[in-house]
Write a protein that holds these residues in place. Structure first.
Motif, PDB file in Angstrom:
ATOM      1  N   VAL A 256      -0.236   3.761 -13.433  1.00 57.48           N
ATOM      2  CA  VAL A 256      -1.599   4.239 -13.182  1.00 57.48           C
ATOM      3  C   VAL A 256      -1.633   5.744 -13.414  1.00 57.48           C
ATOM      4  O   VAL A 256      -0.875   6.488 -12.810  1.00 57.48           O
ATOM      5  CB  VAL A 256      -2.065   3.896 -11.757  1.00 57.48           C
ATOM      6  N   ASP A 257      -2.516   6.156 -14.289  1.00 57.62           N
ATOM      7  CA  ASP A 257      -2.637   7.562 -14.658  1.00 57.62           C
ATOM      8  C   ASP A 257      -3.534   8.261 -13.628  1.00 57.62           C
ATOM      9  O   ASP A 257      -4.727   7.967 -13.549  1.00 57.62           O
ATOM     10  CB  ASP A 257      -3.246   7.646 -16.060  1.00 57.62           C
TER      11      ASP A 257
ATOM     12  N   LEU B 257       0.852  -1.187   0.000  1.00 51.81           N
ATOM     13  CA  LEU B 257       0.000   0.000   0.000  1.00 51.81           C
ATOM     14  C   LEU B 257       0.886   1.236   0.000  1.00 51.81           C
ATOM     15  O   LEU B 257       1.932   1.253   0.625  1.00 51.81           O
ATOM     16  CB  LEU B 257      -0.883   0.027   1.248  1.00 51.81           C
TER      17      LEU B 257
ATOM     18  N   VAL C 194     -11.203   5.144 -10.627  1.00 48.76           N
ATOM     19  CA  VAL C 194     -11.381   4.322  -9.430  1.00 48.76           C
ATOM     20  C   VAL C 194     -11.718   5.182  -8.217  1.00 48.76           C
ATOM     21  O   VAL C 194     -12.500   4.760  -7.347  1.00 48.76           O
ATOM     22  CB  VAL C 194     -10.131   3.443  -9.180  1.00 48.76           C
TER      23      VAL C 194
ATOM     24  N   ALA D 164      -7.603   8.143 -12.949  1.00 50.95           N
ATOM     25  CA  ALA D 164      -8.134   7.613 -11.689  1.00 50.95           C
ATOM     26  C   ALA D 164      -9.115   8.584 -11.047  1.00 50.95           C
ATOM     27  O   ALA D 164      -9.946   8.196 -10.240  1.00 50.95           O
ATOM     28  CB  ALA D 164      -6.991   7.290 -10.732  1.00 50.95           C
TER      29      ALA D 164
ATOM     30  N   ALA E 237      -4.366  -2.231 -10.041  1.00 44.78           N
ATOM     31  CA  ALA E 237      -3.374  -1.344 -10.635  1.00 44.78           C
ATOM     32  C   ALA E 237      -3.940  -0.602 -11.833  1.00 44.78           C
ATOM     33  O   ALA E 237      -3.222  -0.238 -12.742  1.00 44.78           O
ATOM     34  CB  ALA E 237      -2.136  -2.151 -11.037  1.00 44.78           C
ATOM     35  N   ARG E 238      -5.260  -0.423 -11.831  1.00 45.83           N
ATOM     36  CA  ARG E 238      -5.869   0.262 -12.959  1.00 45.83           C
ATOM     37  C   ARG E 238      -6.443   1.593 -12.520  1.00 45.83           C
ATOM     38  O   ARG E 238      -6.972   1.720 -11.420  1.00 45.83           O
ATOM     39  CB  ARG E 238      -6.970  -0.594 -13.555  1.00 45.83           C
ATOM     40  N   ALA E 239      -6.373   2.554 -13.410  1.00 45.33           N
ATOM     41  CA  ALA E 239      -6.883   3.888 -13.092  1.00 45.33           C
ATOM     42  C   ALA E 239      -8.401   3.946 -13.184  1.00 45.33           C
ATOM     43  O   ALA E 239      -9.039   4.712 -12.474  1.00 45.33           O
ATOM     44  CB  ALA E 239      -6.268   4.914 -14.032  1.00 45.33           C
ATOM     45  N   LYS E 240      -8.984   3.128 -14.045  1.00 39.43           N
ATOM     46  CA  LYS E 240     -10.440   3.134 -14.208  1.00 39.43           C
ATOM     47  C   LYS E 240     -10.999   1.748 -13.911  1.00 39.43           C
ATOM     48  O   LYS E 240     -10.322   0.742 -14.111  1.00 39.43           O
ATOM     49  CB  LYS E 240     -10.805   3.547 -15.640  1.00 39.43           C
TER      50      LYS E 240
ATOM     51  N   ARG F 211      -8.891  -0.964  -5.530  1.00 38.94           N
ATOM     52  CA  ARG F 211      -8.365   0.391  -5.575  1.00 38.94           C
ATOM     53  C   ARG F 211      -6.913   0.360  -5.134  1.00 38.94           C
ATOM     54  O   ARG F 211      -6.412  -0.677  -4.701  1.00 38.94           O
ATOM     55  CB  ARG F 211      -9.208   1.317  -4.711  1.00 38.94           C
ATOM     56  N   GLN F 212      -6.260   1.506  -5.270  1.00 39.39           N
ATOM     57  CA  GLN F 212      -4.818   1.568  -4.970  1.00 39.39           C
ATOM     58  C   GLN F 212      -4.508   0.940  -3.614  1.00 39.39           C
ATOM     59  O   GLN F 212      -3.573   0.166  -3.466  1.00 39.39           O
ATOM     60  CB  GLN F 212      -4.344   3.023  -4.994  1.00 39.39           C
ATOM     61  N   ASN F 213      -5.274   1.301  -2.621  1.00 46.37           N
ATOM     62  CA  ASN F 213      -5.135   0.701  -1.295  1.00 46.37           C
ATOM     63  C   ASN F 213      -6.473   0.047  -0.968  1.00 46.37           C
ATOM     64  O   ASN F 213      -7.469   0.750  -0.806  1.00 46.37           O
ATOM     65  CB  ASN F 213      -4.795   1.767  -0.262  1.00 46.37           C
TER      66      ASN F 213
END
Lengths: 270, 270
Positions: free
Chosen positions: A59-60, A20, B104, A64, B88-91, B112-114
């Motif tokens: 990741v953009d 994280l 996201v 996001a 690891a995806r932005a959308k 999500r990222q975390n």
């Protein structure tokens, strides 16, 4: 300062937990813990910028954030990185308890088993990879772990349902006044947002209301409240590059003087 | 499964970040992801117990919960431990977007990222080191990271302020009906909470309303929605030890049959 957070041990569908990381570090008008509000709602005029600069590789950040502009409010989940000690106590002394102790899970104290904070803040806009916020309660530089949209159907009790809280959590605010000297200094330092000679977030009116809201909530930590009582003690407050001297006396606050934090000639007197 | 979480790297007033641990593992009426509601408010009758069994050494869970009974609602911060892949995806494709993609951070997706979740749930009581909850959206066994009281002054937009959300987040619910066969099985399996022969949380009426609320929210993940369309596809749902067969047809749900999950003679037909 904080580069990553790791969920270790245990399993995640048989694999190690993913790493994280803070999604970004927030820049707010508060640079010190003192006078930073205890919750965002306390100072609705407090402004901040959150730049999403530490997302996973590939990741953009702009993508996001796509769609987030549809929401008026968002949650920030953040790490209480300024806690000076580990939180290994079952009970805490919340300032509003005035010395009483209660279970840590009955409070929003940052000194808790897992030092994560939760703040509902207002979304003011999105500029590229940066989210503009107001009503923040975070010291500038706080690592933000997550950003989620506020959805009333999920995040508020159903309309008409009973909602109870402890009676100590929402005390009345203190009246705040500015001396003529402080008011004049405020106008001199921040003639207008567009002409501000500082890199600050706040213009004169916003700085004044942010100070008023923050001081009205009685920012004194318990040890200062105990030590000073209500007897005219002086407090140095730093907001958005401005150093402020205030006194609290007879349950009222007076902003006495203020000056730029980086101007020695002004701040020495403060 | 998950024994601890560590905040590593960076500094914490110059020292390493403290180890974070789940404060407990929640036991809920949902044992599978399918039909577990997407947010707690969707199924207000869903019951759960959170036993605070993994606090730091020396911290008394009962004391840590002291005072929490003053609140009617609490936040759960939890780890999305059933995510089958890293996010690891932005959308993301939220089910309600029906194939559309959005950032996201404009969703409450657990990918999500975390992978931290946030749920507002109702506090029904405290028994020693165990918190009784309702309106949960968690699969049984989810590690809970934090518990915070809900305070409307901090956790809801100020009264009268504008609150906007994306228009896709709160779709209308589906009507749900039970066949006579399903209703009879429900009464047979759960004659009364006090006489329940299962270790479940729900009596017959609560199980029925929990099923109704969960199915009304259309629990189909996107891939099932795409594959099945609205054409009478069958879904196997497991709630509180009961296996349920339901069909979704023409934007309506019918609970066809149900039986105890551990009774082969009943469940083979389901």
């Amino acid at each position: 300062m904080l580069s990553c957070l790791v969920l270790t041990a245990g399993c995640w569908q048989g694999a190690p937990w993913p790493t994280l990381r803070p999604i970004g570090t927030i820049e707010t008008c508060f640079t010190e813990k003192f006078a930073t509000p205890r919750q965002g709602a306390v100072v609705p005029d407090a402004l901040a910028r959150l730049k999403l600069d530490t997302l996973e590789d590939g990741v953009d950040a702009r993508a996001a954030l796509d769609g987030l502009e549809a929401y008026s409010h968002v949650w920030l989940v953040w790490a209480a990185h300024l806690n000076g000690h580990a939180a290994a106590r079952a009970k805490v002394q919340a300032p509003h308890l005035r010395g009483g102790r209660t279970g840590v899970f009955a409070t929003r104290s940052p000194f808790r088993q897992n030092p994560l904070g939760l703040s509902l803040v207002q979304l003011r806009g999105i500029q590229g990879d940066t989210v503009l916020l107001s009503g923040v309660d975070l010291v500038s530089g706080t690592p933000v772990i997550d950003l989620k949209p506020y959805i009333p159907a999920y995040d508020a009790p159903a309309p008409g349902s009973t909602c109870r809280t402890a009676d100590w959590v929402d005390p009345p605010t203190l009246p705040v006044r500015f001396t003529p000297e402080a008011t004049a200094a405020l106008e001199r330092l921040r003639p207008a947002a567009s002409k501000s000679h500082t890199p600050g977030l706040l213009d004169a009116a916003s700085l004044r209301s942010t100070l008023e809201q923050s001081l009205a909530a009685d920012p004194r930590p318990l040890y200062r409240w105990r030590r000073d009582g209500g007897d005219g003690a002086e407090y140095s407050v730093r907001v958005d590059g401005v150093r402020v001297l205030a006194t609290i006396c007879d349950a009222a606050v007076t902003v006495q003087r203020l000056g730029m934090d980086d101007e020695d000639c002004d701040t020495t007197s403060v």
